[in-house]
Design an enzyme around this catalytic site. Structure first.
Site, PDB file in Angstrom:
ATOM      1  CE  LYS A  53      53.332 -27.505  77.167  1.00  0.00           C
ATOM      2  NZ  LYS A  53      53.835 -26.685  78.270  1.00  0.00           N
ATOM      3  CD  GLN A  97      52.489 -24.036  80.475  1.00  0.00           C
ATOM      4  OE1 GLN A  97      52.287 -25.194  80.119  1.00  0.00           O
ATOM      5  NE2 GLN A  97      53.380 -23.268  79.883  1.00  0.00           N
ATOM      6  CG  ASP A 120      58.283 -29.219  81.472  1.00  0.00           C
ATOM      7  OD1 ASP A 120      58.292 -29.365  80.233  1.00  0.00           O
ATOM      8  OD2 ASP A 120      57.513 -28.442  82.068  1.00  0.00           O
TER       9      ASP A 120
END
Ligand code: NAD
Length: 313
Positions: A53, A97, A120
């Site tokens: 990422k 995460q 997200d």
């Protein structure tokens, strides 16, 4: 022969557009988009994802802010960091995460991220917006699935779509997006009876079960479009590990199109995260928080999402 949908190439196109958008924002005096990535502990798979990422951000010119915290970090300390990132004007996307260590409640953490920076798309507000068709940031993998479908299908209206798997991160949002495109959607899961029969009538199958080669050739109607989200690591005949999808790829050559594993949905996920971050930065710059951002429907140029406009690579 089924067309192989090249996720790598489509992700590359999307990255080019994302980069062009970042350059245009900076040229217009807007802040450079910034993504904060929070990693708690040192789960090896998470380390790999976070590295990818960060690299992706660099490639398209997004500022990245990495926050590595030890596994014993308390939930309160993590909430404090999230509150700081929520208020930070240089941060337009926040990604925590998962999986988080067991002593931290994932839902509490994800709900603490301000919805306008929730790139997200997991915050309940964004989930609610998606399910009511009222905008919001959509999760990256499902957004990638839709872009891949858009590369081979012109008109979704009335198509029969079968989604295999009903997780919050893939199956359910994909089903909502397909419904939004006026498909007739059947969502199936581990307890679904007659899955082969249900799949056989589908014009579109999105397989997101994590069950290697579950979808056999005789489950697939000629001319169907198949998107394989599943990724399972298995031992190959040569003793080396390999990645296998949920679709028996070699058996589905009578389909219209199919995504490979690897090289299909996988590359789209990070490209969509970068895309979401830029859309979030734009919306925050234009409207501030609470703007009802809708990167999926209201991107200023829909080709940014679908990769079909002139000038795309
Ligand atoms: P999950 O375990 O949360 O959900 C799996 C779903 O599939 C469940 O609803 C379950 O009922 C259903 N299912 C499992 N086995 C089945 C079977 N034999 N028949 C019918 N339904 C079955 O998984 P998830 O997080 O949604 O991920 C699904 C797969 O997609 C995994 O392989 C995962 O690695 C992969 N994935 C890939 C990406 C990507 O970027 N390419 C992103 C997310 C997930």
């Amino acid at each position: 022969m089924a067309e192989i949908i090249d996720g790598k190439a489509i992700a590359r196109q999307l990255d080019e557009k994302t980069k062009a958008e970042v350059d245009a924002m900076v040229a217009a005096g807007l802040p450079r988009p910034g993504l904060a990535v929070v990693l708690v502990g040192n789960d090896p798979a998470s380390e790999v994802y976070v590295r990818r990422k960060m690299k992706g951000c660099e490639k398209v010119g997004i500022n990245s802010f990495e926050h590595r915290l030890p596994a014993e970090t308390s939930q309160d300390a993590l909430l404090t960091l999230i509150a700081r990132l929520n208020a930070d004007p240089e941060v337009h996307g926040i990604l925590c995460q998962v999986p988080l260590p067991a002593h931290i409640d994932t839902r509490t953490i994800l709900a603490a991220i301000t919805p306008e920076k929730d790139v997200d798309g997991f915050h309940p507000v964004n989930v609610g917006r998606l399910s009511t068709g009222t905008g919001g940031i959509v999760p990256c993998t499902p957004l990638g699935v839709m872009m891949l479908l858009d590369s081979v299908i012109d008109d979704f209206v009335g198509l029969d779509a079968v989604v295999i798997g009903k997780s919050n991160i893939v199956g359910k949002p994909v089903a909502l997006m397909l419904l939004d495109r006026e498909c007739t959607v059947t969502v199936t899961h581990i307890y679904t009876e007659n899955l082969p029969e249900i799949a056989r009538k589908a014009d579109i199958i999105v397989a997101a079960a994590g069950a290697p080669e579950l979808v056999k050739g005789d489950w697939v109607k000629p001319g169907a479009v198949l998107i394989d989200v599943g990724i399972t690591r298995i031992m190959g005949e040569n003793g080396k590990e390999k990645l296998v999808g949920d679709i028996a790829f070699d058996e589905v050559q009578h389909a219209k199109a199919v995504t490979p594993v690897p090289g299909g949905v996988g590359p789209m996920t990070i490209a969509c995260l970068l895309h979401n971050t830029v859309q979030a930065a734009k919306a925050l710059a234009e409207n501030g928080e609470g703007n009802g951002l809708d990167p999926y429907h209201d991107a200023p140029d829909r080709s940014l999402i679908y990769g079909t406009s002139e000038g795309s690579a």
